[in-house]
Structure formats: C-alpha cells, structure tokens
Write a protein that holds these residues in place. Structure first.
Motif, PDB file in Angstrom:
ATOM      1  N   TRP A  11       0.756  -1.124  -0.047  1.00 31.24           N
ATOM      2  CA  TRP A  11       0.205   0.011  -0.166  1.00 31.24           C
ATOM      3  C   TRP A  11       0.682   1.360  -0.119  1.00 31.24           C
ATOM      4  CZ3 TRP A  11      -0.973  -4.641   2.308  1.00 31.24           C
ATOM      5  CH2 TRP A  11      -2.224  -5.076   2.229  1.00 31.24           C
ATOM      6  N   ALA A  20      -2.281   3.572  -3.599  1.00 28.38           N
ATOM      7  CA  ALA A  20      -2.410   2.615  -4.495  1.00 28.38           C
ATOM      8  C   ALA A  20      -2.090   1.221  -3.838  1.00 28.38           C
ATOM      9  CB  ALA A  20      -1.135   2.896  -5.541  1.00 28.38           C
ATOM     10  N   LEU A  59      -0.561  -2.764  -4.663  1.00 28.26           N
ATOM     11  CA  LEU A  59       0.089  -3.400  -5.896  1.00 28.26           C
ATOM     12  C   LEU A  59       0.480  -4.716  -5.248  1.00 28.26           C
ATOM     13  CD1 LEU A  59       1.230  -0.258  -5.786  1.00 28.26           C
ATOM     14  CD2 LEU A  59       1.957  -1.154  -8.042  1.00 28.26           C
ATOM     15  N   ARG A  60       0.625  -5.970  -6.240  1.00 28.04           N
ATOM     16  CA  ARG A  60       0.993  -7.010  -5.748  1.00 28.04           C
ATOM     17  C   ARG A  60       2.765  -7.094  -5.748  1.00 28.04           C
ATOM     18  NH1 ARG A  60      -2.082 -12.092  -7.479  1.00 28.04           N
ATOM     19  NH2 ARG A  60      -0.006 -12.705  -7.613  1.00 28.04           N
ATOM     20  N   ASP A 100       0.626  -0.290 -13.652  1.00 25.33           N
ATOM     21  CA  ASP A 100      -0.985  -0.803 -13.779  1.00 25.33           C
ATOM     22  C   ASP A 100      -1.229  -2.497 -13.713  1.00 25.33           C
ATOM     23  OD1 ASP A 100      -1.390   2.099 -13.718  1.00 25.33           O
ATOM     24  OD2 ASP A 100      -1.798   2.193 -15.942  1.00 25.33           O
ATOM     25  N   CYS A 110       0.387  -4.186 -12.070  1.00 27.14           N
ATOM     26  CA  CYS A 110       0.662  -4.905 -10.901  1.00 27.14           C
ATOM     27  C   CYS A 110      -0.328  -4.688  -9.944  1.00 27.14           C
ATOM     28  CB  CYS A 110       1.985  -3.974 -10.522  1.00 27.14           C
ATOM     29  SG  CYS A 110       3.260  -4.550 -11.439  1.00 27.14           S
ATOM     30  N   LEU A 111      -1.448  -3.788 -10.255  1.00 26.43           N
ATOM     31  CA  LEU A 111      -2.408  -3.217  -9.195  1.00 26.43           C
ATOM     32  C   LEU A 111      -2.915  -4.658  -8.778  1.00 26.43           C
ATOM     33  CD1 LEU A 111      -3.494  -0.338 -10.994  1.00 26.43           C
ATOM     34  CD2 LEU A 111      -2.319  -0.313  -9.196  1.00 26.43           C
ATOM     35  N   HIS A 112      -3.614  -4.476  -7.513  1.00 24.25           N
ATOM     36  CA  HIS A 112      -4.469  -5.416  -6.729  1.00 24.25           C
ATOM     37  C   HIS A 112      -5.819  -5.243  -6.748  1.00 24.25           C
ATOM     38  CE1 HIS A 112      -5.574  -8.863  -4.096  1.00 24.25           C
ATOM     39  NE2 HIS A 112      -5.971  -7.800  -3.365  1.00 24.25           N
ATOM     40  N   ARG A 136      -8.786  -3.639  -8.128  1.00 27.04           N
ATOM     41  CA  ARG A 136      -8.943  -2.135  -8.855  1.00 27.04           C
ATOM     42  C   ARG A 136      -7.782  -1.180  -8.580  1.00 27.04           C
ATOM     43  NH1 ARG A 136     -15.534  -0.640  -8.657  1.00 27.04           N
ATOM     44  NH2 ARG A 136     -16.063  -2.386  -9.684  1.00 27.04           N
ATOM     45  N   GLY A 137      -7.044  -1.613  -7.566  1.00 26.86           N
ATOM     46  CA  GLY A 137      -5.714  -1.095  -7.159  1.00 26.86           C
ATOM     47  C   GLY A 137      -5.675   0.371  -6.557  1.00 26.86           C
ATOM     48  N   THR A 184       6.635   4.745  -6.772  1.00 24.76           N
ATOM     49  CA  THR A 184       6.429   3.300  -6.748  1.00 24.76           C
ATOM     50  C   THR A 184       7.578   2.238  -6.562  1.00 24.76           C
ATOM     51  OG1 THR A 184       4.111   3.782  -7.396  1.00 24.76           O
ATOM     52  CG2 THR A 184       4.709   1.668  -7.109  1.00 24.76           C
TER      53      THR A 184
END
Length: 676
Positions: A46, A63, A65-66, A91, A93-95, A97-98, A106
C-alpha cells in the motif's frame, strides 16, 4: 497489514512542514492480503498514490499493488534510457481495482526490502542533499547509518539504486538523495517513522550547531514597516499579476513572512535566487528560478512599474532560451514563459498559479527553498541539480501526461470577484454561483457576520476556506472602507476581475412622505456606492491590463415608474445610466459594464425582509407572505423570480465576451419594463 497505522504515520509526518512539503513525499507498507481469485494470501504493498498529500491522505488515496508482479518488473526493465515505460507497467501490478494511480516513486517503495518505507522532502535533509560537499557532510553527520545516493531523476532506476544500498548496508536506516530529499525504512511502521524523524532532526541539529549565522551575507536593506509594506504590495500586485498572466491568467498569493523578508534583506539574495530551486517538487511549482526586482522598496511607483515590465520581458527571453537549450524533438511544447515567483525586496513574495491554493503552495515551496539555501550555505555551498536535469523533469513526458489528465478548468477559474451586499439575498446567491463556476470570491457586506457565514459555506470543502472566499466588512457609502475592501481583495488573490454592485436598500414612500434623509440614504448606498466601488475596482483592472467585468444589480424600477418609489427608482435609474457611461469609458481597457434588472425578488431578499416587503404589500393590497405570488402573476411567464435567477444572469453576462453597456431583465416578463 493495518492500513490505519500507515495513514496515521502519513498524517504525523505530513502535518509538520519541517518533514515534507504539501503533496510532497510518500509512504508505504507491505503486508498480506487475500487474493479473491485463489482464496490464498498474497504479498501486497500500500503506497501513497500520485498527487496525494501525506498530511490529509485517506485510504482512497493509496495505490495497492502485488509485490510479486512489481518486483518481477526487474526482469524486463529495459534500462535507464527507457525507464519511463515502467510507469505504465505499474498498472499491471495493481491488486483488484488498485486504488489510486501509482506515482513515479512506486518502484522506490516496492524494490527496497523493508516492510515500511518513507520518502520525504525535509528542508534540513534537502540542505544536505544540495550542499556542494553533500556526500562528505552525510558521512560526517550520520556515519554509516545514513548513506548518500547521487542525484538521479525519480523513477525505476532510483528505486534499484536505493534497494542495492539497503541490501549492501544492513546497518543503514535510510539515505540522502542528492539534490532531492531523504528515504528511510523500518520493519514496523513505528520504526520507519522513528528513522525518518531521526534523519530529519539530526540534520536540523547539525545545521543549527555548525551553521554560519549569516549564510546570505550582510543585511543591506530593511523591509518597509508593515502598513507601508502592505500598501506597496497592494499597488504592485495587480501590475505583477498582469505581467505573470501574459500567457495564461493566474491567481496570486502574497507572502511577507519574516523568512522571506530576511532573505530579501541580505546582499546575496539575487545570486542565490538565480541558482533556482533543486528538489523536483519545488521547481515544478516555482519554475526554474524566480523574477527578482532590483530597485529599493521605496523607489517611486512609476519607476518600479517600468522596471518590472523590463525584468518581465527579460525573464521571458531567458526562459525561452532555457527551453531551446535543452528541448529535443520529443519534448512537450513550451508552456508559459512567465515567472511563478516574483520577489520584491522590502515588500515580499508574490506567487502565482491556476488557483489560489496552487499559488499559495508555490509560495510555500519557495519558502522551503529559502530554508534549503540557508542550510546548505551555512555549512557548505548551495549547489542545486544541473539546469539540464531541471528541464528533464519540468518537461518530462510523465509530467505532461499528468497535466493532460487534469479536468478542464471551470468557466470562471482564475477570476477574482468582489460582490457587495454579499452577506444575504441576491448577493449571497451570486457569490455562491460565481464560486461554483470557479471564481475566487470576496464577499463585502456591512453585516460582517453575514458575509463570514456565506464565505464559510463557500469554502467548506476547500483545504483552506480562504483559498476560495474571504469576507470583508464594508459600508459602501464610505470611500475609505471601499478602498480597504478592494485592497483586501488584491492582497488576498492578486487583483479584481469581476465586480458585482449589489449593495442596496429601499424605503417605500410617496413623494410627499419621502424625506431628504430618505433620498440621500438610497442615493448614497446605490448611486454613490456603486460609483465608488466601480472607480476603485477599475483602477485595479486597468493596472492588471486583463480587462474585466463590472455588473450592476439595477432594477426594473430603473425604467418602470412604480407607485411610492421615487427615491429608490431614481437611484436605480442613476445606476442604470452609470452602466452606459462606464461601458463607454472603460471599453478601451477591455472592461465590460452591464446591468441586471430584477423585479420582485421576495424570497431570500434582504431588502424585502427589512420592511420593504411589508410596504410594497400594503401598496398593492396583498398579504406580505403572498407578495412573491402577486409579482409572479403580473408577469408574462407567471413565474416568481428568486435570488438564484439573478445569480445565473450575472454569471451568464460574464460569458458574453462581446457585450457591454446593456441591461438584462430578469423579471419573468414585465411588459411595462421592456427596454426600448
């Protein structure tokens, strides 16, 4: 992972301007989250998203992300020459809806092997980061606990650089980023925050204990006394705003804090100002360097105005040359060439932006830059990043894309409106409408409490209410109070673009019952008051050189002869002819003058509530509570006129770029008041 703890850390760090500037820096936390597809835990990060502010961050501004996908990007990283391509890869890598859009920083957070990471822009940290011997200072101050990272533009490679230093130096708690700021880490949120504050406070102590007392050189000119300073600022602000709006109209902010005045009082301020700022967050707001007046504060006004024009022309030439030195065929087109910061020794700093908040924050960032220069010069020499690197950030395609994503400005964005009688009725409705359309609003009223209430309502959703609306007490029969109100508007926002002459009152009496006092009061408020407000505001508009609008709230009674109405009708007729006279005189300056002719605005009207409604009801033989219905029934459209309808007409007339000297009836159709 406890998102609440991350937000608490963000708020603690972001609330103190010593730690980071507004909307600057970011923080992150790593932990496990549920993958809804597989039903198993997955490692997530996060991190504050693009454009957010640490001090006011909410969960929606993070944001998510994984980490496995983010770190896998190292296998496809094409190298520093193409690192901008990695931002689009975030984008993927987002979990889910991210959350918020990932920022350029990042990678810094994701690649560093620590559960919690902070990246901040503290003045003391940037002072070390911009010192000529920054690497040696870092070793001297922190030993091997905090390490030096040479300047690199924010991005994927900078994340790799920091991650490598962290991996090779397990004893380290963070780094100084050359020319930029600091990054710290920890295995718990508390440890990360403590490490960030240790770096900042240690740098502050070192500068305080080892810094020279006069890093800006000898004091060579003292600031003007406060009242004289503000009077000169009010004279210069419209002129400077007009110059700085050559390409795009701007709103302004005035700052005469002691830190600014002290910097401008010292002999080295021109030399240091010319070096510009260093931290990317700073110069993206302040531009590559400020414009600095080189005349004494008390020089004759006409000489100062002439010199400002010369300096502005030179600034624009220099800025164009800067662009042409570094632009490539792929660079975005040159934006504005006007300065964002103008420094006037003895008076203060004028900063500019697309709205008041942006202008104010630009000024705050330059105060950060002054603090950075003081710190660096006190222990070393201030050496910001190279001009070519500044250009690479200012005209970065990623920054350009961010600008393209900004919503279109509202119709009255960058317009500064002064509404008299703005504390109630038509004035309050007009102030609300103009603010809703993007204007900064100065609400002037004899009833200060009423004006403050309206200003508070308008500014309720703003980060700072005064960035949107301010209230000022003014009796429009007083020349001095009107001058003070206009000066308040100028010092609050930089000038005046739109004036609504709305203040008024009415006494319903027959000719024989009308006293000289009745006559004089209504003419003093409406005829004389409108004249004084228009005259004082026109001076500012002419100085700005950007045109403007003056709108009179007249009345259908200016052309319709109603009963028992001689003083009011005559005063309104005076206002109506002022519209024509001023339109003819001010047109050469691009100032449009128009009028609105309402009729029978009963609900929400301050005039009707003060006794006028009861008198008019008696004249027409109807109950006072039914007066609005009575007025509606005598119109062609059979509709009651409300304050909001007048406010709409005011807004619409400001959009008529080729209309001046006219009156727009807002009376639902009164045939006897048709304009001929």
């Amino acid at each position: 992972m406890d998102v609440k703890k991350l937000l608490e850390r963000c708020h603690t760090l972001g609330a103190d301007p010593r730690n980071t500037n507004y909307a600057g820096g970011n923080a992150s936390a790593k932990g496990l989250g549920l993958d809804p597809v597989t039903g198993t835990d997955v490692e997530l990060m996060w991190v504050k998203g693009s454009g957010g502010d640490l001090g006011t961050l909410t969960e929606s501004g993070l944001a998510v992300l994984r980490l496995d996908r983010l770190r896998a990007l190292t296998q496809v990283y094409p190298g520093v020459e193409r690192e901008d391509e990695m931002v689009a890869a975030f984008d993927y890598c987002l979990h889910g809806r991210g959350g918020a859009a990932p920022s350029i920083d990042t990678a810094m957070h994701g690649l560093v092997e620590a559960a919690h990471v902070d990246h901040l822009h503290p003045d003391a940290g940037i002072a070390i980061a911009t010192a000529e011997d920054g690497p040696e200072l870092t070793r001297r101050i922190f030993g091997d606990r905090v390490l030096w990272v040479p300047w690199r533009r924010p991005g994927f490679q900078l994340g790799l650089d920091i991650a490598a230093i962290k991996a090779d130096n397990p004893q380290a708690i963070g780094v100084i980023l050359g020319g930029h700021g600091i990054t710290a880490w920890g295995e718990t949120s508390e440890e990360c925050q403590a490490n960030s504050l240790e770096i900042i406070r240690t740098a502050e102590r070192y500068l305080a204990e080892h810094g020279r007392p006069d890093p800006f050189g000898a004091r060579v000119a003292e600031p003007l006394p406060r009242e004289e300073r503000h009077a000169r600022a009010a004279e210069l602000f419209p002129v400077i705003r007009g110059l700085c709006s050559t390409d795009v109209r701007q709103v302004g902010h005035y700052n005469d804090d002691q830190v600014v005045l002290d910097f401008l009082a010292c002999e080295r301020h021109p030399e240091l100002a010319a070096l510009g700022t260093s931290c990317p967050d700073h110069f993206l707001r302040t531009k590559v360097a400020p414009m600095v007046l080189d005349l004494p504060a008390d020089a004759p006004l006409d000489e100062v105005v002439e010199r400002l024009g010369e300096l502005h022309a030179a600034y624009r030439e220099d800025y164009r040359a800067y662009y042409e030195r570094h632009a490539t065929p792929d660079s975005p087109p040159m934006r504005g060439a006007d300065p964002a910061i103008v420094l006037v020794p003895g008076v203060g700093m004028f900063s500019f932006g697309k709205d008041k908040q942006t202008a104010r924050v630009a000024g705050e960032f330059y105060v950060n830059a002054i603090n950075v220069m003081r710190g660096a010069e006190s222990v070393s020499r201030y050496r910001p990043i190279e001009e070519s690197e500044k250009f690479r950030i200012e005209y970065w395609e990623l920054e350009e894309a961010k600008l393209r994503r900004m919503p279109a400005p509202k119709p009255l964005a960058t317009r500064i409106a002064l509404v008299t009688g703005g504390g109630s009725g038509i004035g309050a409705a007009t102030a609300r409408r103009l603010a809703a359309e993007g204007a900064c609003v100065v609400i002037a009223d004899r009833d200060l409490a009423g004006a403050e209430k309206v200003a508070a309502e308008i500014g309720a959703k703003a980060l700072r209410p005064e960035d949107v609306a301010v209230a000022v007490e003014v009796d429009v029969t007083s020349e001095e109070q009107i001058a003070a109100a206009v000066r308040r508007a100028v010092l609050a926002f930089g000038g005046v673009d739109l004036v609504v002459n709305n203040a008024g009152l009415s006494l319903s009496r027959s000719l024989l019952e009308t006293t000289v006092a009745d006559w004089d009061l209504q003419h003093d408020v409406m005829a004389r008051g409108s004249f004084l407000v228009s005259r004082e505001s026109a001076r500012v508009m002419i100085a700005q050189g950007m045109g403007g609008d003056i709108v009179y709230i007249a009345s259908k009674n200016s052309v319709f002869a109603g009963p028992n109405n001689v003083a009011y009708g005559a005063a309104k007729a005076d206002q109506a002819h002022q519209v024509r006279l001023l339109a003819a005189e001010l047109g050469e300056h691009g100032i449009r003058v128009n009028g609105i002719n309402p009729d029978g605005v009963v609900r929400g009207s301050g005039i009707f509530a003060s006794g006028w409604g009861a008198n008019r009801a008696a004249v027409y033989g109807v109950e006072e509570e039914k007066l609005g219905e009575f007025y509606a029934q005598r119109t062609l459209l059979k509709r009651e006129v409300l304050p909001e309808h007048i406010a709409t007409a005011v807004f619409l007339v400001t959009q008529l770029s080729h209309t001046t000297g006219t009156h727009i009836p807002v009376d639902a159709g009164v045939a006897a008041a048709f304009l001929r």
